[in-house]
Scaffold this active site. Structure first.
Site, PDB file in Angstrom:
ATOM      1  N   ARG A  88      -6.567  -5.909  -3.184  1.00  0.00           N
ATOM      2  CA  ARG A  88      -5.324  -6.573  -3.666  1.00  0.00           C
ATOM      3  C   ARG A  88      -5.185  -7.950  -3.141  1.00  0.00           C
ATOM      4  NH1 ARG A  88      -2.488  -2.597   0.693  1.00  0.00           N
ATOM      5  NH2 ARG A  88      -3.197  -3.471   2.514  1.00  0.00           N
TER       6      ARG A  88
ATOM      7  N   GLU B 237      -3.976   8.029   2.737  1.00  0.00           N
ATOM      8  CA  GLU B 237      -4.059   6.916   2.155  1.00  0.00           C
ATOM      9  C   GLU B 237      -5.624   6.805   1.730  1.00  0.00           C
ATOM     10  OE1 GLU B 237      -3.201   3.629   5.031  1.00  0.00           O
ATOM     11  OE2 GLU B 237      -4.174   4.565   6.719  1.00  0.00           O
TER      12      GLU B 237
ATOM     13  N   HIS C 271      -0.265 -10.655   3.756  1.00  0.00           N
ATOM     14  CA  HIS C 271       0.236 -10.586   4.861  1.00  0.00           C
ATOM     15  C   HIS C 271       1.778 -11.304   4.901  1.00  0.00           C
ATOM     16  CE1 HIS C 271       0.794 -10.219   9.071  1.00  0.00           C
ATOM     17  NE2 HIS C 271       1.249 -11.652   9.135  1.00  0.00           N
TER      18      HIS C 271
ATOM     19  N   ARG D  78       4.345  -0.194  12.765  1.00  0.00           N
ATOM     20  CA  ARG D  78       3.043  -0.700  12.874  1.00  0.00           C
ATOM     21  C   ARG D  78       2.828  -1.411  14.283  1.00  0.00           C
ATOM     22  NH1 ARG D  78       4.924  -2.866   7.821  1.00  0.00           N
ATOM     23  NH2 ARG D  78       4.154  -2.017   6.154  1.00  0.00           N
TER      24      ARG D  78
ATOM     25  N   ARG E 159       2.330   4.564  14.509  1.00  0.00           N
ATOM     26  CA  ARG E 159       1.346   4.704  13.769  1.00  0.00           C
ATOM     27  C   ARG E 159       0.125   4.174  14.907  1.00  0.00           C
ATOM     28  NH1 ARG E 159      -0.310   1.664   8.471  1.00  0.00           N
ATOM     29  NH2 ARG E 159      -0.062  -0.120   9.842  1.00  0.00           N
TER      30      ARG E 159
ATOM     31  N   ASN F 209      -0.289   1.476  -0.262  1.00  0.00           N
ATOM     32  CA  ASN F 209      -0.938   0.392  -0.473  1.00  0.00           C
ATOM     33  C   ASN F 209      -2.629   0.526  -0.525  1.00  0.00           C
ATOM     34  OD1 ASN F 209       1.328  -0.675  -0.421  1.00  0.00           O
ATOM     35  ND2 ASN F 209       1.244  -1.810   1.540  1.00  0.00           N
ATOM     36  N   ASP F 210      -3.178   1.230   0.662  1.00  0.00           N
ATOM     37  CA  ASP F 210      -4.322   1.695   0.745  1.00  0.00           C
ATOM     38  C   ASP F 210      -4.719   2.792  -0.470  1.00  0.00           C
ATOM     39  OD1 ASP F 210      -5.467  -0.179   2.460  1.00  0.00           O
ATOM     40  OD2 ASP F 210      -4.746   1.091   4.269  1.00  0.00           O
TER      41      ASP F 210
ATOM     42  N   CYS G  25       5.263   5.778   2.931  1.00  0.00           N
ATOM     43  CA  CYS G  25       5.505   4.564   3.796  1.00  0.00           C
ATOM     44  C   CYS G  25       5.236   3.327   3.212  1.00  0.00           C
ATOM     45  CB  CYS G  25       5.352   4.890   5.405  1.00  0.00           C
ATOM     46  SG  CYS G  25       3.538   4.903   5.648  1.00  0.00           S
TER      47      CYS G  25
END
Lengths: 73, 579
Positions: free
Chosen positions: B467, B433, B191, B298, B334, B456-457, B504
């Site tokens: 991760r 994802e 984060h 987000r 999203r 990422n996912d 993205c």
């Protein structure tokens, strides 16, 4: 911390000398210094006291250490 | 002076005063008082100690009565330490000799002991450090009392030193004054890293024990490019870093000049450069960096920045705010993507055993239709104020997509009955994802207007790597051929079905992957605003034909190492200073 509590009952200055691999000294009346001294079980210790009640202090503290801090009660 | 090596997760260099956060957000600034104030500070210190001792004595009695003397004895150690003359004398010395505030003196002395404890070989002893932290916190609380310095009103520029930033902490940051982050824990995709990149400030994570090395008020250099933190630097290091900082600013300025130029290759192939944002304030920054719209809004921050769930109006106001700042450019909202994060898990009565495979994201929304509808209603109501698009995250089966669309249809009917205007033909897309969605992209393409690949996912689920777990984070790599195959196939599927595909995830903002994604035929890149200029520079410095060749070559490799090595070489030819 029993050691420090008892040491504080006496007028005398109490110094603990640690032998073994990492020798060092600590003020026997300071919890912090005693912790930092890191004396684990089996470390040779020398207790020194200076003052009017020095003899009594050393005797009482030595008893405590030899009695393994009452852990075997 | 202390040099600490960590993982640089957000580029840039900053030299600044540190504040150290503990779990309770206590901020201890380094402050000196006038000599005349020294007796006052000493008095405050004695009072705080006396108060702490009386609190502990009460607590010891209470606990001993309840659980027996043995447990109560723990407080005995704390009491012993509080009355310890070594500690007390050292704190008094700091106040008398250095004119430190009582807070700063306590924090400095305790940090010193904490380090001594941590250095002890004996595990039992090094664990005692928690007692030190506990005492420090108690005394500081008593000193500070109501004068709690939060992160939300800072008066000077600072860098934040923390164990790991919690979303709730970063959400309340006073962003004008935070110049960098350094944390004990975390990885490239933590984060802290994401927030730092979004803010465009340097960050180094995974430093181990930086929080105990730094006291608030220390001068710290955070070098996000090299992954280094220097605590209390000497004059040479300061000079070197100030110079380096200047060089980076010049490079940044050169890149900034690209902001208003189109993302067009030398042979005329046009790429759309969009921004990922977390809050309305990010929009302005993103636009100055040259964003042509919002590719990923987000919405989690709406939930994380308040105590209770946001109302429909909260959503609506935020969306309209973004649209106004965004000035007619497209904006992809999203829907809520919470669930697996630390924050949500802490709120649960029974934390999930495997949250990333659990009730998260769209699954959570479909289990709480009233909450989901509140967000969808706000999005639809905002849809008349600009080019709004909806995107569902974490879709793994067609049924989920259809259910989500059904809920959206319900919402539209309700709004119609109530007489609210909305845009019925709002584009609806989905994140790709989860590997199942990537593999079945052809089926999904017939039911949505666009895809956006969340790398990422996708990487985490394809490679089975958490991760945030430092032990395996090294296995997390978007360059893995399995991931690249999925990305390539989704882009191709989109082209075949004539729907737009964007990336993205972080991959879109990493210059290392720009040539590859361009060559695979990606036409929309969505990334953190600060990343746009560098990616754009690569796009403007190459040809689509060349990028296609690079992509073909990359797809023939069988290991991520080969991929990364080759891409690094190729990218260096275009921007030598990139790596």
């Amino acid at each position: 911390m029993q050691f420090v509590d008892i040491a504080n009952q006496f007028q005398s200055e109490v110094t603990v000398h640690k032998g073994g691999d990492e020798p060092g000294d600590a003020d026997g009346k300071s919890v912090m210094q005693m912790i930092i001294l890191a004396a684990v079980e089996g470390t040779p210790l020398q207790i020194e006291a200076n003052g009017e009640d020095a003899d009594a202090a050393v005797q009482k503290l030595a008893e405590l250490v030899e009695g393994k801090f009452g852990e075997e009660d | 002076m202390e040099i600490k090596k960590g993982i640089g997760v957000s580029p840039g260099v900053v030299v600044c005063t540190a504040i150290v956060l503990d779990a309770e957000d206590l901020v201890i600034p380094k402050r000196q008082v006038d000599a005349t104030q020294v007796p006052f500070e000493i008095d405050r210190f004695h009072q705080a100690i006396a108060k702490s001792i009386s609190q502990l004595t009460d607590q010891r009695e209470e606990v001993s009565a309840k659980y027996g003397k043995e447990i109560g004895g723990i407080f005995g150690v704390h009491l012993g330490l509080l009355g310890d003359k070594t500690i007390v004398n050292q704190v008094l010395l700091e106040i008398r000799e250095r004119h430190a505030t009582a807070e700063y003196a306590v924090s400095t002395v305790m940090r010193k002991y904490a380090n001594a404890f941590l250095a002890m070989a004996d595990k039992y002893m090094s664990d005692r450090v928690k007692d030190i932290y506990d005492i420090e916190r108690r005394v500081l609380h008593n000193l500070i009392g109501q004068k709690h310095e939060g992160l939300n009103h800072l008066t000077q520029d600072v860098v934040v030193i923390a164990h790991d930033m919690l979303p709730s902490q970063t959400a309340s940051l006073d962003r004008r004054h935070v110049r960098g982050f350094a944390t004990d824990a975390g990885g490239r995709t933590s984060h802290t890293a994401i927030v730092a990149r979004a803010m465009g400030i340097p960050a180094v994570v995974g430093l181990g024990n930086i929080t105990s090395e730094v006291s608030g008020g220390d001068t710290v250099i955070i070098d996000g490019n090299r992954g280094v933190v220097i605590v209390n630097p000497d004059a040479d290091q300061l000079a070197e870093h100030v110079e380096y900082q200047k060089k980076l600013i010049i490079l940044d300025r050169q890149l900034q000049e690209l902001a208003n130029l189109p993302g067009k290759t030398l042979d005329g192939h046009v790429i759309c450069m969009q921004a990922n944002i977390e809050s309305p304030e990010d929009v302005t920054d993103a636009l100055t960096k040259g964003a042509e719209g919002i590719g990923l809004y987000r919405t989690e921050f709406l939930y994380l920045t308040r105590e209770t769930e946001p109302t429909e109006e909260d959503h609506y106001e935020a969306y309209v705010d973004v649209l106004q700042r965004n000035g007619g450019r497209p904006m992809v909202i999203r829907t809520l993507d919470l669930g697996a994060d630390k924050y949500t898990q802490q709120q649960l009565q029974n934390p999930e055993r495997n949250p990333f495979l659990g009730d998260r994201s769209i699954r959570m929304c479909l289990h709480d239709i009233p909450m989901f509808k509140r967000q969808l209603r706000a999005i639809m109501r905002a849809s008349v104020h600009g080019d709004v698009r909806i995107m569902f995250p974490m879709i793994s089966t067609l049924m989920e997509l259809r259910q989500a669309r059904m809920v959206l249809n319900d919402v539209m009917e309700d709004l119609e009955d109530e007489g609210h205007p909305f845009r019925r033909e709002i584009p609806v897309g989905m994140m790709i994802e989860v590997p199942s969605a990537a593999i079945m992209a052809d089926q999904f393409a017939k039911e949505v207007n666009f895809f956006s690949i969340g790398t990422n996912d996708l990487v985490q689920y394809t490679l089975a790597v958490d991760r945030t777990n430092e032990k395996v984070a090294g296995l997390f790599c978007p360059a893995h051929p399995a991931v690249l195959k999925l990305v390539r196939d989704v882009i191709r599927t989109g082209q075949r079905n004539n729907i737009s595909v964007s990336v993205c995830g972080e991959m879109a903002g990493e210059p290392l992957y720009t040539l590859l994604l361009l060559g695979l035929g990606l036409t929309t890149f969505s990334m953190n605003g600060p990343d746009i200029p560098e990616v754009k520079k690569i796009i403007r410095s190459t040809t689509y034909e060349h990028a296609k060749q690079v992509a073909r070559k990359v797809m023939s490799f069988d290991s991520e190492r080969q991929v990364m090595h080759f891409l690094r070489e190729e990218t260096r030819k275009i921007i030598p200073e990139a790596f």
